[in-house]
Design an enzyme around this catalytic site. Sequence first.
Site, PDB file in Angstrom:
ATOM      1  N   CYS A 198       0.829  -1.206   0.000  1.00  0.00           N
ATOM      2  CA  CYS A 198       0.000   0.000   0.000  1.00  0.00           C
ATOM      3  C   CYS A 198       0.872   1.269   0.000  1.00  0.00           C
ATOM      4  O   CYS A 198       1.454   1.620  -1.008  1.00  0.00           O
ATOM      5  CB  CYS A 198      -0.983  -0.027   1.165  1.00  0.00           C
ATOM      6  SG  CYS A 198      -2.348   1.147   0.970  1.00  0.00           S
ATOM      7  N   HIS A 257      -3.731  -5.176   0.501  1.00  0.00           N
ATOM      8  CA  HIS A 257      -3.237  -5.651   1.805  1.00  0.00           C
ATOM      9  C   HIS A 257      -3.344  -7.171   1.901  1.00  0.00           C
ATOM     10  O   HIS A 257      -4.415  -7.708   2.193  1.00  0.00           O
ATOM     11  CB  HIS A 257      -4.034  -5.006   2.947  1.00  0.00           C
ATOM     12  CG  HIS A 257      -3.748  -3.564   3.135  1.00  0.00           C
ATOM     13  ND1 HIS A 257      -2.755  -3.095   3.965  1.00  0.00           N
ATOM     14  CD2 HIS A 257      -4.316  -2.461   2.576  1.00  0.00           C
ATOM     15  CE1 HIS A 257      -2.725  -1.768   3.925  1.00  0.00           C
ATOM     16  NE2 HIS A 257      -3.662  -1.362   3.096  1.00  0.00           N
ATOM     17  N   GLU A 298      -2.181  -9.007   4.224  1.00  0.00           N
ATOM     18  CA  GLU A 298      -2.238  -9.420   5.626  1.00  0.00           C
ATOM     19  C   GLU A 298      -3.659  -9.521   6.152  1.00  0.00           C
ATOM     20  O   GLU A 298      -3.911 -10.132   7.194  1.00  0.00           O
ATOM     21  CB  GLU A 298      -1.420  -8.455   6.500  1.00  0.00           C
ATOM     22  CG  GLU A 298      -2.002  -7.054   6.646  1.00  0.00           C
ATOM     23  CD  GLU A 298      -1.597  -6.088   5.550  1.00  0.00           C
ATOM     24  OE1 GLU A 298      -1.667  -4.862   5.777  1.00  0.00           O
ATOM     25  OE2 GLU A 298      -1.212  -6.554   4.460  1.00  0.00           O
ATOM     26  N   SER A 305       0.985 -13.767  38.302  1.00  0.00           N
ATOM     27  CA  SER A 305      -0.393 -13.308  38.434  1.00  0.00           C
ATOM     28  C   SER A 305      -1.380 -14.457  38.429  1.00  0.00           C
ATOM     29  O   SER A 305      -2.552 -14.261  38.744  1.00  0.00           O
ATOM     30  CB  SER A 305      -0.730 -12.367  37.269  1.00  0.00           C
ATOM     31  OG  SER A 305      -0.781 -13.088  36.057  1.00  0.00           O
ATOM     32  N   GLY A 306      -0.920 -15.655  38.062  1.00  0.00           N
ATOM     33  CA  GLY A 306      -1.826 -16.777  37.901  1.00  0.00           C
ATOM     34  C   GLY A 306      -2.320 -16.912  36.483  1.00  0.00           C
ATOM     35  O   GLY A 306      -2.980 -17.895  36.130  1.00  0.00           O
ATOM     36  N   GLY A 307      -2.006 -15.922  35.644  1.00  0.00           N
ATOM     37  CA  GLY A 307      -2.425 -15.949  34.260  1.00  0.00           C
ATOM     38  C   GLY A 307      -1.434 -16.664  33.365  1.00  0.00           C
ATOM     39  O   GLY A 307      -0.368 -17.110  33.798  1.00  0.00           O
ATOM     40  N   VAL A 308      -1.794 -16.753  32.093  1.00  0.00           N
ATOM     41  CA  VAL A 308      -0.988 -17.495  31.130  1.00  0.00           C
ATOM     42  C   VAL A 308       0.387 -16.850  30.946  1.00  0.00           C
ATOM     43  O   VAL A 308       1.414 -17.534  30.962  1.00  0.00           O
ATOM     44  CB  VAL A 308      -1.723 -17.577  29.775  1.00  0.00           C
ATOM     45  CG1 VAL A 308      -0.855 -18.280  28.732  1.00  0.00           C
ATOM     46  CG2 VAL A 308      -3.045 -18.307  29.933  1.00  0.00           C
ATOM     47  N   ASP A 309       0.420 -15.539  30.755  1.00  0.00           N
ATOM     48  CA  ASP A 309       1.671 -14.863  30.401  1.00  0.00           C
ATOM     49  C   ASP A 309       2.746 -15.023  31.472  1.00  0.00           C
ATOM     50  O   ASP A 309       3.872 -15.440  31.184  1.00  0.00           O
ATOM     51  CB  ASP A 309       1.419 -13.375  30.140  1.00  0.00           C
ATOM     52  CG  ASP A 309       0.390 -13.137  29.050  1.00  0.00           C
ATOM     53  OD1 ASP A 309       0.213 -14.035  28.208  1.00  0.00           O
ATOM     54  OD2 ASP A 309      -0.244 -12.072  29.054  1.00  0.00           O
ATOM     55  N   SER A 310       2.409 -14.679  32.707  1.00  0.00           N
ATOM     56  CA  SER A 310       3.423 -14.745  33.761  1.00  0.00           C
ATOM     57  C   SER A 310       3.817 -16.189  34.048  1.00  0.00           C
ATOM     58  O   SER A 310       4.971 -16.474  34.388  1.00  0.00           O
ATOM     59  CB  SER A 310       2.929 -14.054  35.038  1.00  0.00           C
ATOM     60  OG  SER A 310       1.825 -14.724  35.593  1.00  0.00           O
ATOM     61  N   THR A 311       2.871 -17.124  33.890  1.00  0.00           N
ATOM     62  CA  THR A 311       3.188 -18.532  34.131  1.00  0.00           C
ATOM     63  C   THR A 311       4.169 -19.055  33.095  1.00  0.00           C
ATOM     64  O   THR A 311       5.160 -19.724  33.437  1.00  0.00           O
ATOM     65  CB  THR A 311       1.904 -19.378  34.104  1.00  0.00           C
ATOM     66  OG1 THR A 311       1.010 -18.914  35.115  1.00  0.00           O
ATOM     67  CG2 THR A 311       2.219 -20.842  34.355  1.00  0.00           C
TER      68      THR A 311
END
Length: 510
Positions: A79, A167, A169, A221-227
């Site tokens: 583009c 585009h 994408e 935090s118990g979440g996916v990312d920090s785990t």
Amino acid sequence: MQHKVLILDFGSQFTQLIARRVRELNIYSEIHPYNSKKFNVSDYKAVILSGSPHSVRSAEAPHPDLSEIKGKIPLLGVCYGAQYLAHFYEGEVGQSNTREYGRAHLTYLNHEETLFEGINEGSQVWMSHSDTILKLPSSYKMIASTEDVENAAFKIEGEDTYAIQFHPEVYHSTDGAKLLKNFLVKIAGLNQDWTPDSFVDTTVAVLKEKIGNDKVVLGLSGGVDSTVAAVLLDKAIGKNLHCVFVNNGLLRKNEFENVLKQYEGMGLNVKGVDASERFLSELKGESDPEGKRKIIGRVFIEVFDDESHKIENVKFLAQGTIYPDVIESVSATGGPSATIKSHHNVGGLPDFMKLKIVEPLRMIFKDEVRRVGKSLGIDAELLGRHPFPGPGLGIRILGDITAEKVRMLQEVDAIFVDGLKKWNLYNDVWQAGAMLLPVNSVGVMGDERTYEKCVALRAVESVDGMTADWVDLPYKFLQETSNKIINNVKGVNRVVYDISSKPPATIEWE
């Protein structure tokens, strides 16, 4: 990651989609602002120029330095990138007679070009521009057209430089992934070897080299990312990782106790710190969304500073920052796009804190984090947990925050999320939560007038959090949930359901 792609960002809303589509081909890509000095061109085997909200004909047009790229490294202009390669190399770009947005179909293709291998006339593409390429420079060859756009694609003769006006994408471009694969694999010669396993191996090696024998403190935090970040670090440095789970007083109902129990069997060194009173005290009277985020971020850092001083020779603070956090906070790693909102774990550390920062997941998207977690052998139920914002309920309570409002919203959230699980809807939803609104409304209970709070329920489907749409939950479920909330949560007499997509709305209300 020697076989990687550089995406130069000119501020397009689709730039992040380019990165995602490239990664879906198992090829690593990075986004950098077109004028950034933080990358070395020689580290990349191909370059893609993004679109832009600017016109190449305007005084504000972004001007990249392509002297080390054009004619030397395989290059694809998309583009604005295509118009730039035409306009500033003795071609001509002018305003279109009509604004060219939406679906179009390729009416002509040069089938001798590898870029279009396996793609035929009639293939649908997505246009989003108001300028058009009127004339190509003399060494440029037109290789594709649509009904309304003659120069829909071109190649520079004698170079591996290609450009397309549409585009690829965007999912509406039906053969977009095929075109990108043709360019990256068949023309640029990149290997499709960027997989979750390769990410784990590379990241662990990098962490070992960066950290050495130093100690790291990580906020769980118990979440996916920090785990996932914790397990990666544990794989790299083992006992030198010290995990801290902070109760900021803004967690879900019983989450502090449940998360600590969750990690007991994972072999991680985890300490729980209850700082709820400290956070709530600092937040007292603050109602501005950005103000709350900054307070939560500041106190979060202060708590970690306190805890880090209790660990001998700790040198690093680890965070579960992921790519959407970075993009929304600093606009595609510093590019010219608009900042949406700040994130509590993005932007570095204050001067008083002597820890260096380490972010193993900083350059990957949420769905990629889950695939990495699966590769690491993390339990599927934990990986399937809905995302929960770092500032917690602090950005789901609109207006000022009190302990009573937190209690109220915790009860509402628990009823909503538990209901999703009971109805087998939880895994059909990417993220769900409740918002406590700063308005009271009139109601009637037991023939008596009430004037109590309204809560909004929100459930969205998404892949990576960059875009999202609301989930069409069954009316019976919403009816049952609303009744249960109103009958069981004192102070709430009205429930509404949010049917806004992202964009234009964000997933969280603040």
